[in-house]
Design a protein around this motif. Structure first.
Motif, short mmCIF file in Angstrom:
data_model
loop_
_atom_site.label_atom_id
_atom_site.label_comp_id
_atom_site.label_asym_id
_atom_site.label_seq_id
_atom_site.Cartn_x
_atom_site.Cartn_y
_atom_site.Cartn_z
N MET A 32 -23.50 -24.84 9.83
CA MET A 32 -22.97 -25.13 8.67
C MET A 32 -23.93 -24.69 7.41
N TYR A 33 -23.19 -23.92 6.50
CA TYR A 33 -23.91 -23.27 5.38
C TYR A 33 -23.38 -23.72 3.94
N LEU A 34 -24.25 -24.22 3.02
CA LEU A 34 -23.61 -24.53 1.75
C LEU A 34 -24.33 -23.71 0.71
N GLY A 90 -24.66 -20.59 1.12
CA GLY A 90 -25.55 -19.71 1.76
C GLY A 90 -26.80 -20.15 2.36
N VAL A 91 -27.04 -21.51 2.28
CA VAL A 91 -28.17 -22.08 2.63
C VAL A 91 -27.82 -22.96 3.97
N LYS A 92 -28.58 -22.81 5.08
CA LYS A 92 -28.16 -23.63 6.47
C LYS A 92 -28.64 -24.97 6.03
N ILE A 93 -27.46 -26.08 6.49
CA ILE A 93 -27.78 -27.48 6.42
C ILE A 93 -28.46 -27.61 7.87
N GLN A 94 -29.91 -27.87 7.72
CA GLN A 94 -30.56 -27.65 8.77
C GLN A 94 -30.23 -29.06 9.87
N GLY A 95 -29.90 -28.49 11.26
CA GLY A 95 -29.71 -29.78 12.12
C GLY A 95 -30.88 -29.95 13.29
N SER A 96 -30.45 -30.76 14.01
CA SER A 96 -31.52 -31.23 15.23
C SER A 96 -31.66 -30.16 16.32
N PHE A 97 -30.37 -29.73 16.43
CA PHE A 97 -30.02 -28.98 17.69
C PHE A 97 -30.39 -27.59 17.62
N ALA A 133 -15.59 -18.25 16.05
CA ALA A 133 -14.60 -18.72 15.05
C ALA A 133 -15.63 -19.00 13.77
N SER A 134 -15.07 -18.82 12.60
CA SER A 134 -15.64 -19.33 11.34
C SER A 134 -14.70 -19.51 10.29
N GLY A 135 -14.93 -20.17 9.41
CA GLY A 135 -14.26 -20.49 8.03
C GLY A 135 -14.96 -21.01 6.80
N GLU A 136 -14.39 -20.45 5.94
CA GLU A 136 -14.99 -21.06 4.61
C GLU A 136 -14.11 -22.04 3.71
#
Length: 433
Positions: A134-136, A138-145, A265-268
C-alpha cells in the motif's frame, strides 16, 4: 522419496524433482506483463460467471465502503473516501496463477511452470503466498512482511486428498489452480474472527494511523497485490556418505522460492481530507461478540483479567503481561471426553456431573523483554473459561487452551488500554523498531 514428478516445458515433457537441479534454468518475475506464454489449464476464466460478472474488473482492485460480494450483488464501488469510512476491496486477475510461467530454460528459452495442483498432504513441498503493498501519495506504508508488504496470506492449497480434488466452479476455493478473485480489507474494523489476522486485521492500525496524519486536501492511495511460491526443502540422510544434507522438493518444480511477482491486480482511490474532519484510528484489538449480553461479557472479562493477574488458573502464564480480555463467543456447554476403559453408563454419569458452562475469551498479551522475551510483541491468545454455573463466576472450574490467534503491532494498543491494565511498555532502548 518416490520418483520425480514432471511438468510441461513448452512442448517438451521434462522431468522435474532432483533432476531439474542440473538444468540450466532461471527464475522469471511472474506476472501478466512478461513475454513468456501462459499455460492454458482450466481455471475460473473459462466459466460463465467470470465472463459475464468478473471480466470487466480483471487486473483491478475495486473499493467500497462495505465488503464486495464475489458475484457483485448490490455492490456500490467508489473512488473517493473520507475519515470515518470503512474501506473494503476486491481483487480480480486474468488467469489462475498455475498458468503463469515461473522460470525459463536458459538454453531453449522455453517457459517452466509450477505444479498443476497444490494439495495439502500430497504436495507439502510448496506453498502460495499473497502480499498487499500500500502506498500513500507515492510513499510505501511500511509493513513487517516480505519487501515491506503490509498484508500476508499463506495458502497450501485445498485441504483434501489429491485423488479427491476435482475443481468445481461453484464450490472450489483454490487460489493456485482455479480462483481469480479475492476479498480484501484496506481499512476496516476486523471482526472477532480476523483480529490479529495477517490478511484482514493486522494492518488496519498502521493504515488508519497513516491516514490520520494527512493534511487537508486530496491524497492518492494505491494498493498492489502480488504473490510468490515458496519451496520447502527436506533434511535427509545420505546413506552413502552417512551425512545429512538438504534435498530439493521432490514433488515438482520450482526447486527454490520464486521471485516476488509483479502486481496481478492493483487499484487507486482518492482519500479526501476536508477541513474539520476528525481522523479515526481503527483498532486492531479483539471485538466483543454481539451474541453475549454486554453485562455478562463485561463480568466475564473482568473475572478473566483478575484471575490471570493473580495467576490462579493452573497454567504458567507468568511471562505474559495481560492487557485485555474480550468475550468473543456465546456461552456453550462442554462435556468431558470418554476415557479408555470406562463403561458407557459410568461415562454418562460422569459426563453429566462434570458438564460445564463455557465461554471463549481472546486475551491480549504483551511480551516484555524484561520478562525474558527476545523482543517486545503483542499477541492474541484464545482461552476457554469453564464454570460449573454461568450465573456464578465463582464456580470457575478450569481453563482450556485455545491457542495463538495472531499478533498485532505494539503501536496498535491505545494508551487507555495500557492505563486500564496498569501496565507499561518496556524502556525505549528495548522497544521494537
Amino acid at each position: 522419496m518416490g520418483a520425480a514428478c514432471s511438468t510441461v516445458v513448452g512442448a517438451v515433457h521434462q522431468p522435474t524433482g532432483l533432476k531439474m537441479k542440473a538444468q540450466a534454468h532461471e527464475m522469471v518475475k511472474p506476472g501478466f506483463d512478461q513475454s513468456l506464454p501462459l499455460r492454458d489449464l482450466f481455471d475460473e476464466s473459462k466459466t460463465p460467471q467470470f465472463e459475464f460478472i468478473r471480466k470487466p474488473y480483471v487486473g483491478k482492485i475495486m473499493f467500497s465502503t462495505s465488503p464486495i460480494d464475489p458475484l457483485w450483488n448490490n455492490v456500490k464501488t467508489q473512488t473517493v473516501f473520507h475519515h470515518g469510512d470503512e474501506i473494503h476491496a476486491r481483487a480480480t486477475w486474468a488467469r489462475a496463477l498455475r498458468n503463469l510461467p515461473l522460470g525459463r530454460n536458459k538454453t531453449t528459452g522455453a517457459p517452466i511452470y509450477g505444479p498443476e495442483k497444490l494439495v495439502r498432504g500430497r504436495d507439502d513441498f510448496h506453498s502460495l503466498h499473497f502480499y498487499l503493498f500500500m502506498y500513500l501519495d507515492g510513499v510505501k506504508i511500511q509493513g513487517s512482511f516480505k519487501d515491506g508488504a503490509l498484508c500476508h496470506k499463506d495458502l497450501l492449497g485445498p485441504n483434501t486428498n489429491w485423488e479427491d480434488h476435482e475443481i468445481n466452479a461453484s464450490t472450489t476455493s483454490d487460489w493456485w489452480a482455479f480462483n481469480q478473485t479475492m476479498k480484501l480489507a484496506v481499512c476496516a474494523p476486523p471482526d472477532s474472527d480476523s483480529t490479529g489476522d495477517d490478511w484482514f486485521g493486522k494492518h488496519v492500525g498502521a493504515v488508519s494511523r497513516a491516514l490520520a496524519k494527512l493534511t487537508p486536501g486530496d491524497h492518492t492511495f494505491k494498493v498492489e497485490m502480488c504473490f510468490e511460491m515458496e519451496a520447502f526443502r527436506e533434511t535427509i540422510l545420505d546413506m552413502a556418505t552417512r551425512s545429512w544434507g538438504l534435498q530439493h522438493p521432490s514433488n515438482g518444480w520450482p526447486l527454490d522460492n520464486t521471485l516476488m511477482s509483479s502486481p496481478i491486480a492493483s487499484g487507486e482511490f482518492t482519500f479526501q481530507v476536508r477541513a474539520g474532519d476528525k481522523a479515526v484510528v481503527v483498532s486492531a484489538l479483539p471485538v466483543r461478540s454481539t451474541e453475549v449480553p454486554e453485562d455478562e461479557a463485561l463480568a466475564v472479562e473482568q473475572f478473566c483479567m483478575k484471575m490471570l493477574k493473580e495467576n490462579r488458573h493452573g497454567h504458567d502464564f507468568s511471562k505474559e503481561t495481560t492487557l485485555s480480555c474480550t468475550a468473543i463467543e456465546a456461552w456453550s456447554q462442554s462435556v468431558p471426553c470418554q476415557r479408555t476403559g470406562e463403561g458407557d453408563l459410568a461415562y454418562e454419569k460422569r459426563r453429566e456431573r462434570e458438564r460445564c458452562d463455557s465461554i471463549d475469551v481472546r486475551v491480549v498479551w504483551y511480551r516484555n523483554p524484561l520478562k525474558g522475551w527476545e523482543e517486545e510483541s503483542v499477541v492474541l491468545f484464545d482461552l476457554c473459561l469453564n464454570f460449573k454455573n454461568r450465573d456464578n463466576l465463582q464456580s470457575f472450574d478450569h481453563i482450556s487452551i485455545g491457542g495463538l490467534r495472531g499478533e498485532i503491532s505494539v503501536d496498535d494498543v491505545p494508551e487507555e488500554v495500557w492505563a486500564a491494565a496498569g501496565e507499561s511498555r518496556c524502556p525505549e532502548p528495548l522497544r521494537k523498531k
